[in-house]
Enzyme design. Structure first.
Site, PDB file in Angstrom:
ATOM      1  N   VAL A  21       0.831  -1.204   0.000  1.00 19.20           N
ATOM      2  CA  VAL A  21       0.000   0.000   0.000  1.00 19.20           C
ATOM      3  C   VAL A  21       0.865   1.253   0.000  1.00 19.20           C
ATOM      4  O   VAL A  21       0.623   2.215  -0.747  1.00 19.20           O
ATOM      5  CB  VAL A  21      -0.929  -0.014   1.227  1.00 19.20           C
ATOM      6  CG1 VAL A  21      -1.607   1.331   1.398  1.00 19.20           C
ATOM      7  CG2 VAL A  21      -1.938  -1.122   1.086  1.00 19.20           C
ATOM      8  N   ALA A  22       1.930   1.219   0.823  1.00 20.70           N
ATOM      9  CA  ALA A  22       2.782   2.403   0.910  1.00 20.70           C
ATOM     10  C   ALA A  22       3.588   2.592  -0.360  1.00 20.70           C
ATOM     11  O   ALA A  22       3.816   3.711  -0.793  1.00 20.70           O
ATOM     12  CB  ALA A  22       3.712   2.269   2.107  1.00 20.70           C
TER      13      ALA A  22
ATOM     14  N   ASP B  18      -0.484  37.060 -34.562  1.00 14.55           N
ATOM     15  CA  ASP B  18      -1.111  38.125 -35.343  1.00 14.55           C
ATOM     16  C   ASP B  18      -0.439  39.429 -35.015  1.00 14.55           C
ATOM     17  O   ASP B  18       0.181  39.544 -33.964  1.00 14.55           O
ATOM     18  CB  ASP B  18      -2.551  38.342 -34.824  1.00 14.55           C
ATOM     19  CG  ASP B  18      -3.520  37.436 -35.478  1.00 14.55           C
ATOM     20  OD1 ASP B  18      -3.143  36.775 -36.430  1.00 14.55           O
ATOM     21  OD2 ASP B  18      -4.681  37.417 -35.006  1.00 14.55           O
TER      22      ASP B  18
ATOM     23  N   ILE C 196       2.956   1.472  -3.524  1.00 17.82           N
ATOM     24  CA  ILE C 196       2.272   1.743  -4.788  1.00 17.82           C
ATOM     25  C   ILE C 196       2.113   3.253  -4.927  1.00 17.82           C
ATOM     26  O   ILE C 196       1.497   3.899  -4.073  1.00 17.82           O
ATOM     27  CB  ILE C 196       0.882   1.058  -4.828  1.00 17.82           C
ATOM     28  CG1 ILE C 196       1.049  -0.452  -4.867  1.00 17.82           C
ATOM     29  CG2 ILE C 196       0.085   1.531  -6.038  1.00 17.82           C
ATOM     30  CD1 ILE C 196      -0.226  -1.233  -4.702  1.00 17.82           C
TER      31      ILE C 196
HETATM   32  P1  ATP Z   1      -3.574  40.567 -38.310  1.00 17.96           P
HETATM   33  O1  ATP Z   1      -3.719  39.416 -39.236  1.00 17.96           O
HETATM   34  O2  ATP Z   1      -2.208  40.745 -37.788  1.00 17.96           O
HETATM   35  O3  ATP Z   1      -4.631  40.692 -37.277  1.00 17.96           O
HETATM   36  P2  ATP Z   1      -4.887  42.435 -39.933  1.00 17.96           P
HETATM   37  O4  ATP Z   1      -5.994  42.654 -38.985  1.00 17.96           O
HETATM   38  O5  ATP Z   1      -4.369  43.638 -40.649  1.00 17.96           O
HETATM   39  O6  ATP Z   1      -3.650  41.846 -39.266  1.00 17.96           O
HETATM   40  P3  ATP Z   1      -6.672  41.238 -41.711  1.00 17.96           P
HETATM   41  O7  ATP Z   1      -7.772  41.491 -40.776  1.00 17.96           O
HETATM   42  O8  ATP Z   1      -6.636  40.007 -42.520  1.00 17.96           O
HETATM   43  O9  ATP Z   1      -5.324  41.343 -40.986  1.00 17.96           O
HETATM   44  O10 ATP Z   1      -6.607  42.493 -42.679  1.00 17.96           O
HETATM   45  C1  ATP Z   1      -5.763  42.507 -43.798  1.00 17.96           C
HETATM   46  C2  ATP Z   1      -6.026  43.724 -44.629  1.00 17.96           C
HETATM   47  O11 ATP Z   1      -7.373  43.744 -45.051  1.00 17.96           O
HETATM   48  C3  ATP Z   1      -5.816  45.026 -43.874  1.00 17.96           C
HETATM   49  O12 ATP Z   1      -4.511  45.485 -44.017  1.00 17.96           O
HETATM   50  C4  ATP Z   1      -6.799  45.955 -44.537  1.00 17.96           C
HETATM   51  O13 ATP Z   1      -6.211  46.588 -45.654  1.00 17.96           O
HETATM   52  C5  ATP Z   1      -7.905  45.037 -44.987  1.00 17.96           C
HETATM   53  N1  ATP Z   1      -9.003  45.071 -44.044  1.00 17.96           N
HETATM   54  C6  ATP Z   1      -8.982  44.724 -42.745  1.00 17.96           C
HETATM   55  N2  ATP Z   1     -10.180  44.874 -42.176  1.00 17.96           N
HETATM   56  C7  ATP Z   1     -10.991  45.331 -43.123  1.00 17.96           C
HETATM   57  C8  ATP Z   1     -12.375  45.688 -43.173  1.00 17.96           C
HETATM   58  N3  ATP Z   1     -13.149  45.629 -42.109  1.00 17.96           N
HETATM   59  N4  ATP Z   1     -12.863  46.140 -44.330  1.00 17.96           N
HETATM   60  C9  ATP Z   1     -12.096  46.211 -45.426  1.00 17.96           C
HETATM   61  N5  ATP Z   1     -10.821  45.885 -45.446  1.00 17.96           N
HETATM   62  C10 ATP Z   1     -10.246  45.456 -44.335  1.00 17.96           C
END
Ligand code: ATP
Length: 856
Positions: A278-279, A325, A281
């Site tokens: 027992v001890a 990101d 295990i």
């Molecule tokens: P990460 O991937 O690091 O978060 P991010 O937010 O810039 O970066 P995405 O969201 O894919 O990446 O955006 C990429 C590109 O798309 C941006 O640089 C911008 O030019 C365009 N974009 C981002 N959000 C919008 C939106 N709401 N409407 C139109 N274009 C957009």
């Protein structure tokens, strides 16, 4: 059968208003009547049931047999003590199970999903569990559907219904479909089902079935798979525990046989063998792992990292590549338009068209004075507002009739508006995507043909903005009497560029430096442009050369082997799409890395799944991403990832310490008894059965748990990541355990031999004291098997000190308190004997300190 009714019929049936939704009071009334919108989980086991389950353990059964044996032989006292040990063990076991369950339940609480509902005509966000039949629910790409909905409006809506239908292709939905006969869920095109995900588009629906009445509710039992599965380390410990347990049982059997052959009392030998089994295990192994992990996970949640899958805690400690990101994780996500380019000039007073696109081409919602939505879009709306164009007012004259939503592959979005007879398309997005759809340019309010020189100038302007670390959006428009679906975003007029400042988070540079010391590779993977990404990366000291940046287009030109090589060099991947992310994760993994990958968008789920650790953004992440992730960041901050890795490394070390301790102690116990039987054929056992059980109870479990709360190792992020395949006993762990086990066994025997010169009781008392006290002291050695306890701070672990002091006091107590002498078959010791006991026991610390001196 909501899918067979028209929208009007459904509104009547569910007694709701198609514009205003339910009133808050009506919703609350229905909630009280129908209960929460939740899938009922299997009932939790009661503490009593958990307590009783402890008695199923083979070890406890062996002990019960021992107690029965004692009773039949008239040793009632022994039987009582064994029963006491059994109950104590069961209580400790129950406590451990309850504690880890509580920690896991607390975590589940933290991950409550939310949804958007219209009540009293106002759009609000509520916990999904508060939805009731009749609620008007709004959703968009990335959202999880909170309950079964009859759709009432949709824009290019597609849902991932694989959970229900097994169909991996997203299902297209629209509100106009009405079935005239019974259909299965896969064909109910006007319905959105609970727990399915919006892959693209947006929509609105009336809640028709909630909780267990929903389609998934009907199969909820199948979904009730919980995540209490064992983690790899728990499983390994359980297996090792079983193996060592078996080995101890064999040794005990041998010891029993030898003892009987030597002519010792069969009953005594049997009881001794049982007690030793027992001890010895190491039943506490998996429990210690679970508790340390559960406690670690609780601490991590207070540091903004919620562990959704327990196995992630183990993998975290081995992470060697963090793919992060940019926007929001490395930067603050507090956007502000600080620069513009229009009429072929920087920072000129912008045109009405420029401001109109800023105000209208987005999904920002206004509630009172506050704007809700994507930070970049809010920045554009605010910019327009600062220049006198108010979104809400403008929307009255330019009615939005459609939208082509943003997605991170397209990198742009468009909204379509009606101005009288005319229709206008407003588009915004990444410059390189927008520019190619433009044939004209707006100059001084006039539409002029765009030359290739104009194009070059615009690209140059965007580059200049990017070099200032600005996030750049291009704005374009097009107007016509009639619009064709396939050319909506073609032949547009370029209107301008908006450059937004999004400063890096202050704490990130330091966190990146920590990763460098910890030999963790940090890689930025962003949808933003290479120039902006480089500028931010440079500020954060992530890169120093532009060659360390690669764009998504360049990735496309590489084959898998070339990408593998590129991943060893490149630090920033920019303008990537979600598909690139998956390829990058695979490449980093092939290079031998353990990859943590962050994601927020709808399409990031595959990359998160293929990473060793998928990290979702709790604040701005989509539900799809959250559900695919192992860890959720409540503050979306890169620093939190690094803190979580550090916590993962520390949790591993704590488990290692506790396991080393438990195993060396068990080995010490076996050695003491086994050697005594072998070496002293005619004598008594080194310890009697009850004493062994006492050692198991007092000096094993508590110090091991106290080691589990050892303060974090300050230097843990100065070492390279651990190889996940590496054994818990690598780098001299086995030697540490075996040598210490042998040493504890030897000194206990020395004490026994000394005592034998006086009496059997004295011998057993001394062996008992040395065995237990040396184990208590040995706990100090296990705090770090390489570094001196003086350098890590003698009194840093208050719990351990308390356990040791109480343990030592208890040992003195059982020697000098007469009733305990009777129970535990001990006797009071004189000062000289105490000095010997103490000296021998403390010597474990001395030899470990000396060996650490040489090993360091
Ligand atoms: P990460 O991937 O690091 O978060 P991010 O937010 O810039 O970066 P995405 O969201 O894919 O990446 O955006 C990429 C590109 O798309 C941006 O640089 C911008 O030019 C365009 N974009 C981002 N959000 C919008 C939106 N709401 N409407 C139109 N274009 C957009």
């Amino acid at each position: 059968m909501a899918y067979r009714n028209s929208i009007k019929e459904i509104a009547v049936l569910t007694d709701t208003n198609l514009n205003q939704g339910l009133s808050q009071s009506e919703a609350e009334k229905r909630w009280r009547r129908d209960g929460a919108n939740e899938l009922v989980e299997e009932k939790k086991e009661s503490p009593i049931k958990i307590f009783l389950e402890q008695f199923k353990d083979p070890m406890v059964i062996i002990l019960i047999i021992g107690a029965a044996l004692s009773v039949t032989l008239g040793e009632a006292m022994d039987a009582c003590i064994i029963l006491f040990v059994i109950i104590m063990n069961a209580l400790i076991g129950t406590g451990q199970v309850l504690k880890s369950e509580k920690a896991l339940a607390a975590l589940k609480q933290l991950i409550h999903p939310t949804c958007k509902v219209i009540r009293d005509g106002v759009l609000t966000e509520i916990n999904s569990s508060e939805c009731v039949v009749g609620d008007l629910i709004e959703f968009e790409a990335g959202d999880c559907i909170p309950c079964d909905l009859r759709l009432i409006s949709t824009t290019r809506l597609k849902l991932d219904e694989s959970l229900l239908t097994g169909e991996s292709e997203p299902a297209e939905k629209n509100e106009f479909f009405v079935a005239d006969g019974p259909l299965g869920p896969a064909d109910q095109r006007n319905m959105a089902f609970m727990s399915t995900y919006v892959t693209s588009g947006r929509g609105r629906g009336i809640a028709v079935h909630c909780g267990m009445d929903s389609e998934v509710g009907k199969i909820a039992a199948l979904l009730n798979k919980d995540n209490n599965e064992m983690t790899p380390m728990q499983r390994r410990m359980a297996e090792m525990g079983k193996m060592l347990g078996l080995l101890s049982v064999v040794l005990c059997a041998v010891m029993f046989a030898v003892g009987v052959i030597q002519g010792k009392n069969i009953f005594d030998m049997l009881l001794l063998a049982i007690s030793l089994a027992v001890a010895a295990i190491p039943e506490g192994l998996p429990a210690v792992v679970t508790i340390v992990q559960a406690m670690g996970v609780t601490t991590m949640s207070s540091q903004n990292a919620i562990v959704r899958k327990l196995h992630a805690v183990e993998t975290l400690g081995s992470v060697s590549v963090i793919c992060s990101d940019k926007t929001g994780t490395l930067t603050q996500n507090k956007m502000n338009v600080v620069s513009t380019y229009s009429d072929r000039e920087f920072d000129q007073p912008v045109t009405k068209e420029f401001l109109t696109i800023c105000a209208l081409c987005n999904n920002v919602e206004t509630r009172g004075d506050t704007l809700l939505g994507d930070p970049s879009e809010k920045a554009l709306v605010e910019f327009a507002q600062r220049h006198g164009i108010v979104k809400q007012q403008l929307e009255c004259s330019q009615i939005r009739i459609d939208e082509i939503p943003f997605d991170s592959s397209r990198k742009k979005m468009s909204t379509i508006h009606e101005i009288g007879q005319e229709k206008v398309v407003y588009t915004k997005g990444a410059v390189d995507r927008i520019i190619n759809q433009c044939t004209h340019l707006l100059v001084n309010g006039q539409k002029v043909l765009m030359s290739s020189y104009d194009k070059k100038c615009i690209m140059e302007a965007s580059k200049i903005m990017g070099q200032k670390a600005l996030r750049v959006f291009a704005l374009a428009m097009k107007s016509a009497h009639t619009l064709r679906e396939d050319t909506l975003e073609k032949d547009c007029t370029f209107v301008g560029l908006a450059g937004m400042m999004d400063p890096p988070r202050e704490e990130v540079a330091e966190a990146i430096e920590t990763c460098r010391k910890a030999q963790i590779r940090v890689v930025m993977i962003t949808g933003d442009s290479p120039i902006t990404a480089y500028a931010i990366g440079h500020q954060l000291k992530l890169v120093s050369r532009e060659e360390d940046v690669m764009s998504g287009d360049e990735i496309d030109t590489l084959n898998d082997d070339q990408l593998l090589q590129a991943c060893k060099r490149v630090r920033i991947f920019a303008r990537v799409s979600p598909e690139h992310k998956v390829r990058l994760v695979e490449s980093f993994k092939k290079n031998g890395g353990i990859v943590a990958m962050t994601g927020d968008g709808v399409n990031d789920a595959p990359a998160l799944k293929s990473a060793d650790i998928g990290i979702a953004m709790g604040e701005n992440g989509s539900d799809v991403c959250k559900s695919a992730s192992d860890i959720l960041l409540t503050d979306d901050n890169f620093k939190t990832i690094v803190t979580a890795v550090e916590a993962g490394r520390n949790i591993y070390l704590k488990i290692q310490k506790a396991v080393y301790y438990l195993l060396s102690c068990n080995l010490g116990e076996i050695m003491t008894l086994f050697l005594a039987v072998l070496l002293l054929p005619h004598g008594v056992p080194a310890l009697c059965a009850i004493q062994i059980l006492w050692v198991n109870l007092v000096t094993d479990a508590f110090p091991a748990l106290a080691l589990g709360v050892e303060p974090d190792d300050r230097h843990v992020m100065e070492q390279k990541p651990r190889d996940p395949k590496e054994s818990l006993f690598a780098h001299g762990g086995y030697a540490f355990v075996v040598c210490n086990g042998l040493y504890i066994g030897t000194i206990s025997l020395v004490a026994f031999k000394y005592g034998l010169a006086h009496s059997t009781v004295m011998a057993q008392t001394m062996a008992f004291m040395v065995l237990s006290m040396s184990q208590l002291f040995h706990a100090m050695n296990c705090r770090n098997d390489k570094v001196s306890m003086f350098s890590i701070g003698l009194f840093k672990n208050k719990w351990l000190i308390l356990t040791i002091v109480v343990g030592l006091a208890l040992q003195v107590f059982v020697c000098h308190f007469p009733p305990m002498n009777l129970l535990l078959k001990t006797m009071p010791l004189a000062l000289k004997e105490w000095l010997i006991v103490f000296g021998l026991s403390a010597s474990t610390m001395v030899i470990n300190e000396v060996s650490k001196l040489f090993n360091h």
